[in-house]
Design an enzyme around this catalytic site. Structure first.
Site, PDB file in Angstrom:
ATOM      1  N   CYS A   1      50.720  25.760  41.871  1.00 20.13           N
ATOM      2  CA  CYS A   1      52.145  25.977  42.087  1.00 20.13           C
ATOM      3  C   CYS A   1      52.541  27.212  41.293  1.00 20.13           C
ATOM      4  CB  CYS A   1      52.954  24.742  41.670  1.00 20.13           C
ATOM      5  SG  CYS A   1      52.801  24.319  39.931  1.00 20.13           S
TER       6      CYS A   1
ATOM      7  N   HIS B   1      62.828  25.941  39.490  1.00 21.68           N
ATOM      8  CA  HIS B   1      61.809  25.026  40.021  1.00 21.68           C
ATOM      9  C   HIS B   1      62.523  23.799  40.580  1.00 21.68           C
ATOM     10  CE1 HIS B   1      58.358  22.293  40.084  1.00 21.68           C
ATOM     11  NE2 HIS B   1      57.554  23.337  39.881  1.00 21.68           N
TER      12      HIS B   1
END
Length: 624
Positions: free
Chosen positions: A26, A547
């Site tokens: 990620c 995020h």
């Protein structure tokens, strides 16, 4: 130490290929799925240069790297093959958790959305042709008319080919083979058989002579079946001859299935849907139109309006649409009028600008997403006003039995789609209904009102003043909240990487809105392929990570939509990305949004707001 040396140490520490089932990454961490996590020494991994920490979560062994994670992943890929064929597809697990309706809506939206520019362009050309011929400026007997008609018809006639490509990407099959099968269904030899209307067979198998041009459901079903055909061929084809035998057999098998079994079933399904809707409409057209116009914003939000594509994409003089396009005209005009009413009544300068732009987009282009997501849904009461007024105007549209004779995204500029020389009152009725939706929605929105957030420059209450750090000769920069929601201290987040400040100091926000906006002026530096996180750099040097959700990398980007690209410059308040919060929660993930300054060491202090909740443009962080 070089990245390659650190990567080799990580590779050795996790047990090399013998212990690794898959690897993804990620925005900040390498995500290993290991056969046995117990053999890995966490302290040894943490001691490797470049590693910021480790985390065990959701069956993954996560090695936290930070902004350079993609470089580490690339280097690891050179040590072992982490290709798509060897990765575990987490999206399959996610799909199983989703409800059938949500999966179907995702599928329809994923396949149809990329086609919108072509459909709008072709539709507007058809509208222009209607205007030109109506005004007597273009004769239907000229070659110009014939060629322009081809321009307008092409995106619709070859719709199966376009859908074959997008569906192939969705199902992860060979897109060129999918397009080839769609070409079989549109080939002149096949269409000649359809026009001849004589019995046809393929190697003794009966072929149902259905027309597939401009169709939607048949090709989607065919590509879905192709997924399983490919999987079967991969198992049985000899490796040495696969490049020759597999495409040969795939075209043959899927082509036969398309013409003999699946295509006809899809055609029948599309015809049944059309028949059912038209049957309901024939019994109470006025009520059906009113309900459709009122509920259209909610239908658009789910993407389910594309389920009615067989009804409205083929709209023509011979086959007019008497439901979806007329209802969409009313709904689009209502959304535009509600947004303009908000612009008139708003005191916040930025709200006025956003609402005005959104209103113009809905009224003139038929593009309602800015109005729906940026204005009416955001303030709620304008949405209710648009739905109530849309229902009333839709009732009038239904009573007059208004029909659309060409596909175009319904708007004021596309009103000529309702022109028919033999039914002049149709266009007049459409004008009356659209005008009613415009005026009534505008008035009702003003009457309903809405709660407007305070302007940024008016936030001078005592609480805000108190939390502004005394800077002396220091410079204090503001990072505004990218999303509305409830504030939570970063150390309360259920993820050690963020809670311990490994990536930097910041704040957590439990979002109440699906849109993520720019918190300052700057440039997009990173967007994860899974779209759940973006890296930004402000004009003054603040490096920020936004995020959205914990461990949402496993959703493979499906609940997210990015509105910017790496390298794009943006202004405060520009829309960066959208997240389907309900889909994230339904998949079992927490959508809490993390906002951290990743270059925290470059500053004296990062001070989060003391407010319990924030809205867009509230100060979230003070960077000293």
């Amino acid at each position: 130490m070089k990245i390659q040396e650190s990567v080799q140490q990580i590779y050795d520490a996790v047990g090399q290929a013998a212990n690794v089932k898959s690897l993804t990454h990620c925005v900040t961490r390498l995500r290993f799925q290991l056969k046995d996590e117990s053999i890995v020494d966490d302290e040894q991994v943490k001691a490797i240069p470049g590693v910021l920490g480790v985390n065990h979560q959701n069956g993954q062994y996560q090695v936290i790297i930070g902004n350079a994670v993609s470089d580490y992943y690339t280097a690891l890929s050179k040590l072992w093959d982490f290709s798509e064929e060897k990765r575990i597809d987490n999206s399959t697990q996610t799909k199983e958790k989703k409800k059938i309706f949500d999966r179907f809506a995702d599928f329809i939206s994923a396949c149809m959305s990329p086609l919108i520019p072509a459909l709008i362009g072709g539709g507007m050309i058809k509208v222009i042709i209607i205007v030109l011929t109506t005004m007597g400026w273009l004769s239907t007997k000229t070659t110009t008319y014939s060629l322009l008609s081809a321009f307008g018809d092409a995106p619709f006639y070859f719709l199966p080919v376009e859908l074959a490509f997008t569906a192939a990407k969705y199902f992860k099959v060979n897109p060129m083979l999918a397009v080839t099968v769609a070409g079989i269904m549109l080939h002149p030899n096949y269409t000649a058989l359809v026009q001849a209307a004589k019995p046809a067979s393929l190697m003794g198998l009966p072929v149902t002579l259905a027309t597939y041009s401009s169709s939607v459901i048949p090709i989607l079903m065919v590509v879905w079946a192709m997924k399983y055909v490919e999987l079967g061929l991969d198992k049985v084809c000899p490796v040495s001859l696969k490049s020759i035998i597999k495409p040969l057999l795939e075209i043959f098998i899927v082509g036969v299935l398309a013409l003999v079994v699946i295509g006809p079933l899809g055609s029948y399904a599309g015809n049944f849907l059309s028949w059912l809707v038209l049957l309901i409409q024939s019994k109470a057209s006025w009520l059906t139109m009113a309900l459709m116009a009122a509920l259209m914003p909610l239908i658009v939000m789910t993407g389910m309006h594309w389920a009615f594509a067989p009804l409205f994409l083929t709209a023509s003089i011979a086959h007019p649409d008497s439901l979806i396009l007329p209802a969409m005209l009313i709904a689009n005009v209502a959304q535009g009028a509600a947004s303009l009413a908000v612009a008139v009544k708003a005191k916040n300068k930025e709200t006025k600008q956003v609402a005005t732009a959104a209103g113009i987009s809905a009224l003139l282009a038929g593009v309602t997403e800015p109005a729906l997501y940026g204005v009416t849904l955001k303030y709620r009461r304008p949405l209710y006003a648009a739905m109530v007024s849309g229902g009333i105007a839709g009732l009038v549209m239904g009573i007059f039995n208004v029909r659309a004779f060409a596909f175009a995204s319904p708007s004021l500029l596309a009103l000529p789609q309702f022109i028919n020389h033999t039914i002049p009152q149709n266009f007049i009725s459409a004008l009356i209904a659209a005008a009613l939706a415009l005026v009534l929605t505008f008035i009702v929105t003003l009457a309903f009102g809405f709660t407007e957030p305070k302007a940024l420059d008016s936030i001078t209450d005592q609480a805000t003043v108190k939390q502004t750090p005394a800077s002396g000769s220091q410079v204090t920069q503001k990072v505004y909240s990218p999303v509305a929601g409830l504030v939570s201290p970063l150390n309360k987040v259920a993820d050690a990487t963020f809670a311990e400040g490994i990536l930097g100091l910041g704040i957590a926000i439990q979002p109440q809105d699906s849109k993520i906006y720019a918190p300052f002026n700057g440039q997009v530096t990173t967007i994860l392929p899974t779209k759940h996180a973006v890296g930004l750099t402000s004009d003054t040097g603040i490096e920020l990570l936004i995020h959205v959700g914990l461990n949402t990398v496993e959703l493979q980007g499906k609940p997210y939509k990015t509105n910017v690209q790496v390298g794009d410059y943006f202004q405060t308040g520009d829309l960066l990305l959208e997240a389907d919060l309900s889909a994230i929660k339904a998949a079992g993930y927490d959508p809490i949004t993390i906002v951290v300054v990743t270059n925290t060491p470059d500053f004296i202090d990062i001070v989060p707001t003391t407010a319990e909740s924030v809205i867009i443009k509230d100060v979230a962080l003070y960077v000293i």
